[in-house]
Design a protein around this motif. Structure first.
Motif, PDB file in Angstrom:
ATOM      1  N   TYR A  31      -3.822   4.809  -1.549  1.00 42.62           N
ATOM      2  CA  TYR A  31      -4.758   5.626  -0.763  1.00 42.62           C
ATOM      3  C   TYR A  31      -4.370   7.092  -0.851  1.00 42.62           C
ATOM      4  CZ  TYR A  31      -0.957   5.194   2.645  1.00 42.62           C
ATOM      5  OH  TYR A  31       0.267   5.195   3.262  1.00 42.62           O
ATOM      6  N   LEU A  32      -5.356   7.953  -0.698  1.00 46.14           N
ATOM      7  CA  LEU A  32      -5.116   9.392  -0.806  1.00 46.14           C
ATOM      8  C   LEU A  32      -4.641   9.929   0.538  1.00 46.14           C
ATOM      9  CD1 LEU A  32      -5.239  11.855  -2.642  1.00 46.14           C
ATOM     10  CD2 LEU A  32      -7.591  12.229  -1.866  1.00 46.14           C
ATOM     11  N   HIS A  33      -3.392  10.380   0.555  1.00 54.50           N
ATOM     12  CA  HIS A  33      -2.852  10.961   1.782  1.00 54.50           C
ATOM     13  C   HIS A  33      -3.411  12.368   1.957  1.00 54.50           C
ATOM     14  CE1 HIS A  33       0.044  13.464   4.003  1.00 54.50           C
ATOM     15  NE2 HIS A  33       0.166  12.400   4.753  1.00 54.50           N
ATOM     16  N   GLN A  34      -3.917  12.666   3.150  1.00 58.42           N
ATOM     17  CA  GLN A  34      -4.382  14.039   3.410  1.00 58.42           C
ATOM     18  C   GLN A  34      -3.857  14.492   4.757  1.00 58.42           C
ATOM     19  OE1 GLN A  34      -8.681  13.509   2.233  1.00 58.42           O
ATOM     20  NE2 GLN A  34      -8.173  15.343   1.078  1.00 58.42           N
ATOM     21  N   THR A  35      -3.120  15.593   4.706  1.00 58.67           N
ATOM     22  CA  THR A  35      -2.473  16.095   5.916  1.00 58.67           C
ATOM     23  C   THR A  35      -3.501  16.307   7.017  1.00 58.67           C
ATOM     24  OG1 THR A  35      -1.022  17.264   4.402  1.00 58.67           O
ATOM     25  CG2 THR A  35      -0.842  17.840   6.727  1.00 58.67           C
ATOM     26  N   GLY A  36      -3.147  15.831   8.205  1.00 59.36           N
ATOM     27  CA  GLY A  36      -4.016  16.050   9.356  1.00 59.36           C
ATOM     28  C   GLY A  36      -5.044  14.945   9.568  1.00 59.36           C
ATOM     29  N   LEU A  45      -8.760   7.808   2.157  1.00 56.61           N
ATOM     30  CA  LEU A  45      -9.647   7.146   1.207  1.00 56.61           C
ATOM     31  C   LEU A  45      -8.841   6.307   0.207  1.00 56.61           C
ATOM     32  CD1 LEU A  45     -12.660   7.033   0.605  1.00 56.61           C
ATOM     33  CD2 LEU A  45     -12.349   8.977  -0.953  1.00 56.61           C
ATOM     34  N   ILE A  46      -9.232   5.048   0.075  1.00 54.96           N
ATOM     35  CA  ILE A  46      -8.538   4.161  -0.863  1.00 54.96           C
ATOM     36  C   ILE A  46      -9.084   4.409  -2.270  1.00 54.96           C
ATOM     37  CG2 ILE A  46      -8.156   1.742  -1.496  1.00 54.96           C
ATOM     38  CD1 ILE A  46      -8.308   1.248   1.647  1.00 54.96           C
ATOM     39  N   LYS A  47      -8.183   4.716  -3.193  1.00 62.20           N
ATOM     40  CA  LYS A  47      -8.603   5.173  -4.517  1.00 62.20           C
ATOM     41  C   LYS A  47      -8.421   4.122  -5.608  1.00 62.20           C
ATOM     42  CE  LYS A  47      -9.914   9.476  -3.947  1.00 62.20           C
ATOM     43  NZ  LYS A  47     -11.284   9.888  -4.355  1.00 62.20           N
ATOM     44  N   LEU A  48      -7.288   3.442  -5.582  1.00 61.75           N
ATOM     45  CA  LEU A  48      -6.985   2.500  -6.666  1.00 61.75           C
ATOM     46  C   LEU A  48      -6.505   1.179  -6.079  1.00 61.75           C
ATOM     47  CD1 LEU A  48      -4.841   4.846  -8.960  1.00 61.75           C
ATOM     48  CD2 LEU A  48      -7.180   4.099  -9.438  1.00 61.75           C
ATOM     49  N   VAL A  49      -7.010   0.093  -6.626  1.00 64.94           N
ATOM     50  CA  VAL A  49      -6.564  -1.234  -6.195  1.00 64.94           C
ATOM     51  C   VAL A  49      -6.421  -2.108  -7.435  1.00 64.94           C
ATOM     52  CG1 VAL A  49      -7.105  -3.272  -4.807  1.00 64.94           C
ATOM     53  CG2 VAL A  49      -7.851  -1.010  -4.022  1.00 64.94           C
ATOM     54  N   SER A  57       0.860  -1.189   0.000  1.00 62.68           N
ATOM     55  CA  SER A  57       0.000   0.000   0.000  1.00 62.68           C
ATOM     56  C   SER A  57       0.887   1.227   0.000  1.00 62.68           C
ATOM     57  CB  SER A  57      -0.912  -0.003   1.222  1.00 62.68           C
ATOM     58  OG  SER A  57      -0.163  -0.182   2.391  1.00 62.68           O
ATOM     59  N   THR A  58       0.423   2.263  -0.659  1.00 57.47           N
ATOM     60  CA  THR A  58       1.284   3.438  -0.835  1.00 57.47           C
ATOM     61  C   THR A  58       0.418   4.685  -1.070  1.00 57.47           C
ATOM     62  OG1 THR A  58       3.254   4.227  -2.029  1.00 57.47           O
ATOM     63  CG2 THR A  58       1.610   3.039  -3.320  1.00 57.47           C
ATOM     64  N   PRO A  59       0.882   5.842  -0.592  1.00 58.01           N
ATOM     65  CA  PRO A  59       0.045   7.046  -0.647  1.00 58.01           C
ATOM     66  C   PRO A  59       0.048   7.763  -1.990  1.00 58.01           C
ATOM     67  CG  PRO A  59       2.071   7.510   0.538  1.00 58.01           C
ATOM     68  CD  PRO A  59       2.100   6.049   0.218  1.00 58.01           C
ATOM     69  N   LEU A  60      -1.071   8.392  -2.283  1.00 54.72           N
ATOM     70  CA  LEU A  60      -1.229   9.236  -3.465  1.00 54.72           C
ATOM     71  C   LEU A  60      -1.356  10.677  -3.003  1.00 54.72           C
ATOM     72  CD1 LEU A  60      -4.214   7.412  -5.207  1.00 54.72           C
ATOM     73  CD2 LEU A  60      -1.863   7.440  -6.056  1.00 54.72           C
ATOM     74  N   LYS A  61      -1.029  11.588  -3.925  1.00 56.88           N
ATOM     75  CA  LYS A  61      -1.415  12.978  -3.716  1.00 56.88           C
ATOM     76  C   LYS A  61      -2.258  13.384  -4.908  1.00 56.88           C
ATOM     77  CE  LYS A  61       2.935  14.560  -5.700  1.00 56.88           C
ATOM     78  NZ  LYS A  61       4.216  15.227  -5.513  1.00 56.88           N
ATOM     79  N   GLN A  62      -3.075  14.422  -4.730  1.00 58.37           N
ATOM     80  CA  GLN A  62      -3.950  14.850  -5.819  1.00 58.37           C
ATOM     81  C   GLN A  62      -3.503  16.220  -6.307  1.00 58.37           C
ATOM     82  OE1 GLN A  62      -8.060  14.371  -4.766  1.00 58.37           O
ATOM     83  NE2 GLN A  62      -8.633  14.057  -6.898  1.00 58.37           N
ATOM     84  N   LEU A  63      -3.343  16.356  -7.616  1.00 58.63           N
ATOM     85  CA  LEU A  63      -2.933  17.639  -8.179  1.00 58.63           C
ATOM     86  C   LEU A  63      -4.130  18.582  -8.269  1.00 58.63           C
ATOM     87  CD1 LEU A  63      -0.669  16.451 -11.153  1.00 58.63           C
ATOM     88  CD2 LEU A  63      -0.052  16.807  -8.752  1.00 58.63           C
ATOM     89  N   GLN A  64      -3.835  19.852  -8.567  1.00 58.70           N
ATOM     90  CA  GLN A  64      -4.897  20.851  -8.782  1.00 58.70           C
ATOM     91  C   GLN A  64      -5.869  20.371  -9.862  1.00 58.70           C
ATOM     92  OE1 GLN A  64      -4.934  23.637  -6.998  1.00 58.70           O
ATOM     93  NE2 GLN A  64      -2.831  23.917  -6.287  1.00 58.70           N
ATOM     94  N   THR A  65      -5.320  19.623 -10.824  1.00 54.94           N
ATOM     95  CA  THR A  65      -6.129  19.139 -11.938  1.00 54.94           C
ATOM     96  C   THR A  65      -6.936  17.895 -11.554  1.00 54.94           C
ATOM     97  OG1 THR A  65      -4.299  17.737 -12.632  1.00 54.94           O
ATOM     98  CG2 THR A  65      -4.442  19.916 -13.643  1.00 54.94           C
ATOM     99  N   ASN A  66      -6.842  17.510 -10.268  1.00 52.86           N
ATOM    100  CA  ASN A  66      -7.514  16.319  -9.730  1.00 52.86           C
ATOM    101  C   ASN A  66      -6.850  14.999 -10.119  1.00 52.86           C
ATOM    102  OD1 ASN A  66      -9.390  17.647  -8.212  1.00 52.86           O
ATOM    103  ND2 ASN A  66     -10.907  17.710  -9.863  1.00 52.86           N
ATOM    104  N   GLU A  67      -5.818  15.062 -10.948  1.00 51.48           N
ATOM    105  CA  GLU A  67      -5.119  13.817 -11.289  1.00 51.48           C
ATOM    106  C   GLU A  67      -4.345  13.302 -10.081  1.00 51.48           C
ATOM    107  OE1 GLU A  67      -3.232  13.673 -15.512  1.00 51.48           O
ATOM    108  OE2 GLU A  67      -3.404  15.780 -14.940  1.00 51.48           O
ATOM    109  N   PHE A  68      -4.136  11.997 -10.052  1.00 50.32           N
ATOM    110  CA  PHE A  68      -3.370  11.402  -8.959  1.00 50.32           C
ATOM    111  C   PHE A  68      -1.907  11.230  -9.333  1.00 50.32           C
ATOM    112  CE2 PHE A  68      -7.667   9.535  -8.074  1.00 50.32           C
ATOM    113  CZ  PHE A  68      -7.896  10.310  -6.941  1.00 50.32           C
ATOM    114  N   ARG A  69      -1.052  11.470  -8.348  1.00 55.64           N
ATOM    115  CA  ARG A  69       0.369  11.184  -8.495  1.00 55.64           C
ATOM    116  C   ARG A  69       0.826  10.456  -7.241  1.00 55.64           C
ATOM    117  NH1 ARG A  69      -0.647  12.679 -12.796  1.00 55.64           N
ATOM    118  NH2 ARG A  69       0.400  14.188 -14.137  1.00 55.64           N
ATOM    119  N   SER A  70       1.924   9.742  -7.371  1.00 50.31           N
ATOM    120  CA  SER A  70       2.463   9.067  -6.198  1.00 50.31           C
ATOM    121  C   SER A  70       3.056  10.104  -5.248  1.00 50.31           C
ATOM    122  CB  SER A  70       3.545   8.075  -6.616  1.00 50.31           C
ATOM    123  OG  SER A  70       3.986   7.373  -5.482  1.00 50.31           O
TER     124      SER A  70
END
Length: 461
Positions: A123-128, A135-139, A74-87
């Motif tokens: 999963y989507l990493h969110q500070t705090g 939230l788990i996004k891709l499997v 399992s590994t965290p994602l971040k979401q760009l301004q464009t809503n795309e996911f990146r590692s």
DNA sequence: GCATGATCATGC
DNA sequence: GCATGATCATGC
């Protein structure tokens, strides 16, 4: 205990795993999880294993689902301004056993045994947020495409060879392209014995570069792949040539040619004044369409730097890196600092030289910083951190110009610190007041590679 | 002629 | 507005 899936059947595991999509651990796991205190701490992967897949972590050398041959990661994602996911980071795999790897071949290696087939949970990493509420996004499962696998095999050989040479303590992620050897384990790093040397080496794990993970994400999320151009068009080529071989063989015909001549030969029309001129010229030489990114460079996170040498071989300018933030650097440790991360990248240097006022292509060179120089750069970083933390940036104000205590070119042969801003008023906030100016902010600065270092250790070597 | 501080220019 | 690559200005 009866499991909600069959751990010996890959499809059953995958089916059960995919139920995680759109859920958090708190929603997906057994209620017993709530009896435990995981506030901020703990490891997402461990909770996932114990409270969703309901097994205790098993032996080190087998995949998590040994019979199905599937390794859970399992590994965290971040979401760009464009809503795309990146590692959010590199994907850390199994620890490298320095003593054993030298007796392994790729096909029988612990890396390949464990990671040939990976079940990825993003999963989507969110500070705090509490770790249970990401939230788990891709499997999905992941198998390495054949062409990538050839590059990974070569990376693995490079790592093995360095260990065989008694240089495990000098390993760097910059040594390789897709598969890296990243440090793993706490401050100061756990030290391990290595073969063929008495020097203890930092514990490292196999890892996939962040850029490579981004391509895995794009592939799993079915994002369009048409925005990439490939250097290596087939497995057959990947078997006989490295990324380095391909790039150098494409550049070589243009060595000694002026920019004008190169443009004429490639038949590409470029605005020589455009900011992206050198990036475009590189693509033209490599035969990549200008509106596409170079897939292999993105996966390997190769940093391309164009250098213009004066007639005496000294680069006209030092090489800059991104600005650092004062409030961040004082809280960093070297091992997880931004500067070290950059220096452990693979670089491609493109050298031009002025000859009768014209720029001539001299050569290209893949390079990553040797261990001893990274340790030199650490001194520059440490001094910078110290000066900021102690509020001693300004040494003296002379004729309205602030002379600083930041490490200069005399302090270190590799790197120095200098302003990198629109003007002196372009600042970042300071963590402490500066002793001399009582300032709460200071002109943006960055680490630079000394031009003499670039000449002596990169161009002339 | 170089080191250091300062600034410009482009493109997203 | 900002990041980044590029360049300038001054004093030693």
């Amino acid at each position: 205990m009866k499991l909600p899936y069959n751990p010996n059947d890959k499809n059953s595991i995958l089916e059960f795993a995919k139920l995680l999509k759109g859920k958090t651990l708190r929603e997906a796991c057994d209620e017993t999880i709530l009896e435990h205190d995981y506030s901020g701490k703990g490891n997402f992967g461990q909770i996932l294993e114990k409270y969703y897949f309901l097994y205790e972590p098993n032996s080190e050398s087998e995949p998590d689902f040994a019979i199905a041959g599937l390794e859970l990661k399992s590994t965290p994602l971040k979401q760009l301004q464009t809503n795309e996911f990146r590692s959010k980071e590199r994907l850390v795999l199994n620890i490298i056993n320095y003593l054993e790897v030298v007796n392994q071949e790729f096909e029988t290696s612990s890396f390949w045994k464990k990671n040939a087939n990976i079940l990825l949970v993003f999963y989507l990493h969110q500070t705090g947020y509490n770790i249970l509420d990401y939230l788990i996004k891709l499997v999905d499962e992941w198998n390495f495409p054949n062409t990538d696998l050839e590059i990974i095999k070569k990376d693995w050989q490079i790592i093995k060879q360095k260990i065989e040479n008694g240089k495990a303590h000098e390993l760097s992620e910059g040594d390789t392209f897709y598969l890296g050897a990243c440090t793993k384990g706490g401050k100061g790093g756990n030290l391990r014995a290595q073969p063929n040397s008495d020097i203890p080496a930092k514990q490292r794990a196999y890892s996939l570069k962040q850029g490579y993970v981004n391509h895995i994400i794009a592939s799993i999320a079915n994002e369009p792949t048409g925005i990439y151009g490939k250097l290596i068009s087939s497995v057959a080529i990947a078997k006989i040539q490295t990324i380095e071989d391909v790039v150098i063989s494409k550049f070589k015909p243009y060595y000694g040619k002026t920019i004008e001549q190169i443009l004429a030969l490639t038949g590409v029309e470029l605005n020589t004044k455009a900011k992206s001129f050198y990036a475009s010229l590189t693509k033209a030489i490599l035969g990549i369409e200008l509106n596409k990114e170079i897939e292999e460079f993105e996966k390997a996170e190769i940093i391309v730097k164009t250098v213009r040498l004066k007639e005496n071989n000294l680069p006209k300018e030092d090489i800059s890196f991104p600005n650092f933030k004062y409030e961040e650097i004082v809280n960093e440790e070297w091992d997880d600092s931004d500067f070290k991360d950059i220096l452990e990248h693979k670089f491609l240097f493109v050298f031009f030289q002025f000859e009768n006022k014209q720029l001539v292509l001299r050569k290209v060179k893949f390079w990553n910083m040797p261990y001893s120089d990274i340790m030199e750069a650490e001194k520059v970083w440490a001094k910078t951190k110290d000066i900021v933390a102690n509020g001693q940036i300004v040494k003296e104000i002379r004729k309205g110009i602030r002379l600083t205590n930041f490490p200069n070119k005399k302090f270190n042969s590799v790197s120095h610190v200098r302003p990198h801003a629109s003007n002196a008023a372009d600042t970042y906030p300071l963590p402490t007041r500066d002793g001399l100016t009582n300032a709460t902010e200071y002109t943006k600065q960055c680490f630079w590679l000394n031009n003499t270092y670039v000449r002596d250790e990169i161009y002339l070597k």
